[in-house]
Design a protein around this motif. Structure first.
Motif, PDB file in Angstrom:
ATOM      1  N   LEU A  59      -1.464  10.085 -14.911  1.00  0.00           N
ATOM      2  CA  LEU A  59      -0.995   8.920 -14.171  1.00  0.00           C
ATOM      3  C   LEU A  59      -0.432   7.868 -15.127  1.00  0.00           C
ATOM      4  O   LEU A  59       0.688   7.380 -14.947  1.00  0.00           O
ATOM      5  N   VAL A  60      -1.186   7.539 -16.148  1.00  0.00           N
ATOM      6  CA  VAL A  60      -0.760   6.519 -17.114  1.00  0.00           C
ATOM      7  C   VAL A  60       0.497   6.961 -17.857  1.00  0.00           C
ATOM      8  O   VAL A  60       1.414   6.171 -18.076  1.00  0.00           O
ATOM      9  N   ASP A  61       0.557   8.233 -18.249  1.00  0.00           N
ATOM     10  CA  ASP A  61       1.686   8.733 -19.035  1.00  0.00           C
ATOM     11  C   ASP A  61       2.958   8.960 -18.217  1.00  0.00           C
ATOM     12  O   ASP A  61       4.057   8.809 -18.738  1.00  0.00           O
ATOM     13  N   GLU A  62       2.821   9.331 -16.945  1.00  0.00           N
ATOM     14  CA  GLU A  62       3.985   9.787 -16.195  1.00  0.00           C
ATOM     15  C   GLU A  62       4.435   8.876 -15.066  1.00  0.00           C
ATOM     16  O   GLU A  62       5.573   8.995 -14.608  1.00  0.00           O
ATOM     17  N   SER A  65       6.048   2.121 -14.419  1.00  0.00           N
ATOM     18  CA  SER A  65       5.215   0.966 -14.763  1.00  0.00           C
ATOM     19  C   SER A  65       4.601   0.369 -13.499  1.00  0.00           C
ATOM     20  O   SER A  65       5.259   0.309 -12.448  1.00  0.00           O
ATOM     21  N   PRO A  66       3.354  -0.077 -13.577  1.00  0.00           N
ATOM     22  CA  PRO A  66       2.738  -0.716 -12.414  1.00  0.00           C
ATOM     23  C   PRO A  66       3.548  -1.928 -11.965  1.00  0.00           C
ATOM     24  O   PRO A  66       4.153  -2.612 -12.780  1.00  0.00           O
ATOM     25  N   VAL A  67       3.534  -2.180 -10.672  1.00  0.00           N
ATOM     26  CA  VAL A  67       4.292  -3.292 -10.105  1.00  0.00           C
ATOM     27  C   VAL A  67       3.409  -4.490  -9.789  1.00  0.00           C
ATOM     28  O   VAL A  67       3.919  -5.551  -9.438  1.00  0.00           O
ATOM     29  N   ARG A  68       2.099  -4.306  -9.917  1.00  0.00           N
ATOM     30  CA  ARG A  68       1.149  -5.383  -9.640  1.00  0.00           C
ATOM     31  C   ARG A  68       0.209  -5.544 -10.825  1.00  0.00           C
ATOM     32  O   ARG A  68      -0.017  -4.599 -11.574  1.00  0.00           O
ATOM     33  N   PRO A  69      -0.398  -6.719 -10.953  1.00  0.00           N
ATOM     34  CA  PRO A  69      -1.378  -6.914 -12.017  1.00  0.00           C
ATOM     35  C   PRO A  69      -2.602  -6.022 -11.808  1.00  0.00           C
ATOM     36  O   PRO A  69      -2.884  -5.602 -10.681  1.00  0.00           O
ATOM     37  N   LEU A  70      -3.308  -5.760 -12.869  1.00  0.00           N
ATOM     38  CA  LEU A  70      -4.573  -5.028 -12.773  1.00  0.00           C
ATOM     39  C   LEU A  70      -5.629  -6.016 -12.290  1.00  0.00           C
ATOM     40  O   LEU A  70      -5.854  -7.050 -12.915  1.00  0.00           O
ATOM     41  N   GLY A  81       5.504  -4.194  -2.785  1.00  0.00           N
ATOM     42  CA  GLY A  81       5.419  -5.244  -1.774  1.00  0.00           C
ATOM     43  C   GLY A  81       5.550  -4.752  -0.356  1.00  0.00           C
ATOM     44  O   GLY A  81       5.158  -5.445   0.584  1.00  0.00           O
ATOM     45  N   ARG A  82       6.097  -3.568  -0.159  1.00  0.00           N
ATOM     46  CA  ARG A  82       6.212  -2.980   1.191  1.00  0.00           C
ATOM     47  C   ARG A  82       5.049  -2.051   1.502  1.00  0.00           C
ATOM     48  O   ARG A  82       5.035  -1.398   2.538  1.00  0.00           O
ATOM     49  N   GLY A  83       4.092  -1.950   0.573  1.00  0.00           N
ATOM     50  CA  GLY A  83       2.914  -1.117   0.799  1.00  0.00           C
ATOM     51  C   GLY A  83       3.084   0.327   0.394  1.00  0.00           C
ATOM     52  O   GLY A  83       2.251   1.165   0.711  1.00  0.00           O
ATOM     53  N   ARG A  84       4.142   0.638  -0.325  1.00  0.00           N
ATOM     54  CA  ARG A  84       4.419   2.026  -0.710  1.00  0.00           C
ATOM     55  C   ARG A  84       4.023   2.290  -2.158  1.00  0.00           C
ATOM     56  O   ARG A  84       4.014   1.398  -2.992  1.00  0.00           O
ATOM     57  N   CYS A  85       3.774   3.552  -2.452  1.00  0.00           N
ATOM     58  CA  CYS A  85       3.342   3.991  -3.781  1.00  0.00           C
ATOM     59  C   CYS A  85       4.542   4.167  -4.699  1.00  0.00           C
ATOM     60  O   CYS A  85       5.483   4.879  -4.370  1.00  0.00           O
ATOM     61  N   THR A  86       4.468   3.545  -5.873  1.00  0.00           N
ATOM     62  CA  THR A  86       5.528   3.713  -6.871  1.00  0.00           C
ATOM     63  C   THR A  86       5.131   4.729  -7.951  1.00  0.00           C
ATOM     64  O   THR A  86       5.880   4.931  -8.897  1.00  0.00           O
ATOM     65  N   ALA A  87       3.967   5.360  -7.786  1.00  0.00           N
ATOM     66  CA  ALA A  87       3.493   6.374  -8.732  1.00  0.00           C
ATOM     67  C   ALA A  87       3.344   7.720  -8.030  1.00  0.00           C
ATOM     68  O   ALA A  87       2.548   8.564  -8.417  1.00  0.00           O
ATOM     69  N   ARG A  88       4.116   7.927  -7.014  1.00  0.00           N
ATOM     70  CA  ARG A  88       3.939   9.051  -6.094  1.00  0.00           C
ATOM     71  C   ARG A  88       3.795  10.415  -6.784  1.00  0.00           C
ATOM     72  O   ARG A  88       2.882  11.174  -6.480  1.00  0.00           O
TER      73      ARG A  88
END
Length: 160
Positions: A59-62, A65-70, A81-88
């Motif tokens: 997950l971290v390697d592939e 980049s995260p779109v929200r703070p940890l 912001g639309r509730g969708r996964c950007t790391a699908r």
């Protein structure tokens, strides 16, 4: 390419095969996704995403980049912001098996147990540590090791 690189690539190919097999079984079960984004709002819907160390590394390697703070574990940093996964494509097994569809819950439990067992066998055969922990534990470790960066929190947002 080093032997470690070949080993990592082979392990990830086997992990992707597990994910592909899971996708096939989920498709057969036919759960409905209403794109509510509840799966990524852990605290609000009272669930915790656990994953193995192998999955966390992928997950971290592939993932993008995260779109929200940890934060402290309330949300997934890859939910846009639309509730969708950007790391699908790199998302772990727990994300893949989760659906809000009430008619699917028994099958979700069965598939989770079946595929977590397959994943555990893969990790054991590779001689790696299972390191099964909540997502945010893995992400804090990766952040502290400077393997991943997160956007800055906006004033007033909860963080860790």
């Amino acid at each position: 390419m080093t032997e470690d690189d070949r080993g990592t690539r082979s392990l990830r190919e086997e992990l992707r095969q597990i994910y592909d097999d899971l996708a096939r079984d989920i498709s057969r079960a036919g759960p409905v996704c209403d794109l509510s984004g509840r799966c990524c709002r852990f605290q609000e819907y009272d669930h915790t995403l656990f994953l193995s160390g192998v999955e966390a590394a992928m997950l971290v390697d592939e993932a993008a980049s995260p779109v929200r703070p940890l934060d402290s574990g309330a949300t997934c940093p890859w939910q846009d912001g639309r509730g969708r996964c950007t790391a699908r494509d790199a998302r772990p097994l727990g994300c893949r098996v989760y659906y809000c569809d009430p008619s699917y819950q028994d099958e979700a439990s069965r598939l989770s147990e079946l595929f977590i067992a397959r994943l555990k066998r893969l990790v054991d055969l590779a001689g790696l540590a299972w390191d099964y922990a909540p997502l945010h534990v893995h992400l804090r470790q990766a952040r502290d090791a400077r393997r991943i960066e997160f956007p800055e929190a906006i004033s007033g947002e909860p963080t860790q």
